[in-house]
Design a protein around this motif. Sequence first.
Motif, PDB file in Angstrom:
ATOM      1  N   MET A  49       0.868  -1.154   0.140  1.00  0.00           N
ATOM      2  CA  MET A  49      -0.021   0.139   0.010  1.00  0.00           C
ATOM      3  C   MET A  49       0.851   1.164   0.034  1.00  0.00           C
ATOM      4  N   ALA A  50       2.125   1.099   0.055  1.00  0.00           N
ATOM      5  CA  ALA A  50       3.092   2.372   0.085  1.00  0.00           C
ATOM      6  C   ALA A  50       2.980   2.934  -1.285  1.00  0.00           C
ATOM      7  N   ASP A  51       3.176   4.157  -1.387  1.00  0.00           N
ATOM      8  CA  ASP A  51       3.219   4.766  -2.667  1.00  0.00           C
ATOM      9  C   ASP A  51       4.499   4.241  -3.248  1.00  0.00           C
ATOM     10  N   PRO A  52       4.601   3.551  -4.655  1.00  0.00           N
ATOM     11  CA  PRO A  52       5.704   3.096  -5.224  1.00  0.00           C
ATOM     12  C   PRO A  52       6.783   4.339  -5.400  1.00  0.00           C
ATOM     13  N   LEU A  53       6.315   5.390  -5.630  1.00  0.00           N
ATOM     14  CA  LEU A  53       7.114   6.595  -5.779  1.00  0.00           C
ATOM     15  C   LEU A  53       8.365   6.778  -4.325  1.00  0.00           C
ATOM     16  N   LEU A  54       8.017   6.237  -3.509  1.00  0.00           N
ATOM     17  CA  LEU A  54       8.862   6.270  -2.348  1.00  0.00           C
ATOM     18  C   LEU A  54       9.880   5.376  -2.471  1.00  0.00           C
ATOM     19  N   GLU A  55       9.769   4.349  -3.222  1.00  0.00           N
ATOM     20  CA  GLU A  55      10.864   3.664  -3.562  1.00  0.00           C
ATOM     21  C   GLU A  55      11.495   2.709  -2.392  1.00  0.00           C
ATOM     22  N   GLU A  56      10.444   2.541  -1.573  1.00  0.00           N
ATOM     23  CA  GLU A  56      10.560   1.646  -0.306  1.00  0.00           C
ATOM     24  C   GLU A  56      11.504   2.418   0.697  1.00  0.00           C
ATOM     25  N   ASP A  57      11.589   3.779   0.527  1.00  0.00           N
ATOM     26  CA  ASP A  57      12.401   4.525   1.314  1.00  0.00           C
ATOM     27  C   ASP A  57      11.526   5.243   2.543  1.00  0.00           C
ATOM     28  N   TYR A  58      11.144   4.603   3.552  1.00  0.00           N
ATOM     29  CA  TYR A  58      10.379   5.038   4.567  1.00  0.00           C
ATOM     30  C   TYR A  58      10.530   4.092   5.687  1.00  0.00           C
ATOM     31  N   PRO A  59      10.090   4.711   6.663  1.00  0.00           N
ATOM     32  CA  PRO A  59      10.025   3.756   7.976  1.00  0.00           C
ATOM     33  C   PRO A  59       8.958   3.058   8.024  1.00  0.00           C
ATOM     34  N   VAL A  60       9.078   1.691   8.077  1.00  0.00           N
ATOM     35  CA  VAL A  60       8.154   0.505   7.919  1.00  0.00           C
ATOM     36  C   VAL A  60       7.249   0.813   9.046  1.00  0.00           C
ATOM     37  N   LYS A  61       7.884   1.176  10.403  1.00  0.00           N
ATOM     38  CA  LYS A  61       6.944   0.978  11.532  1.00  0.00           C
ATOM     39  C   LYS A  61       5.848   2.292  11.440  1.00  0.00           C
ATOM     40  N   ALA A  62       6.583   3.424  10.822  1.00  0.00           N
ATOM     41  CA  ALA A  62       5.563   4.596  10.432  1.00  0.00           C
ATOM     42  C   ALA A  62       4.511   4.315   9.418  1.00  0.00           C
TER      43      ALA A  62
END
Length: 99
Positions: A49-62
Amino acid sequence: MSDIYSFGVVLLEIITGRRIIDNSRPSEEQNLIAWAQPLFKDKKKFHLMADPLLEEDYPVKALYQVLAVAAMCLQEEATKRPLITDVVAALEHLSMNKS
């Protein structure tokens, strides 16, 4: 309580980078809520569900926490949805804990 549902829709749009209705997607993905509801039930699929534009660069817990807030707002039964003050408090807490 319909305002809380609407807020949940907007929050999910922000998280996913998708519009509520997108006829350019496959039929099972055209309605954002219908697509997301089964994913909310399996934490292992939250990354989908994470925006693909983030390219998996986000805190998973958040991601998990903000998706939990969105899911609460999108409860079908209005009485099960949180109050806006609770939503604001949860989001404020998330913004302070950048983990």
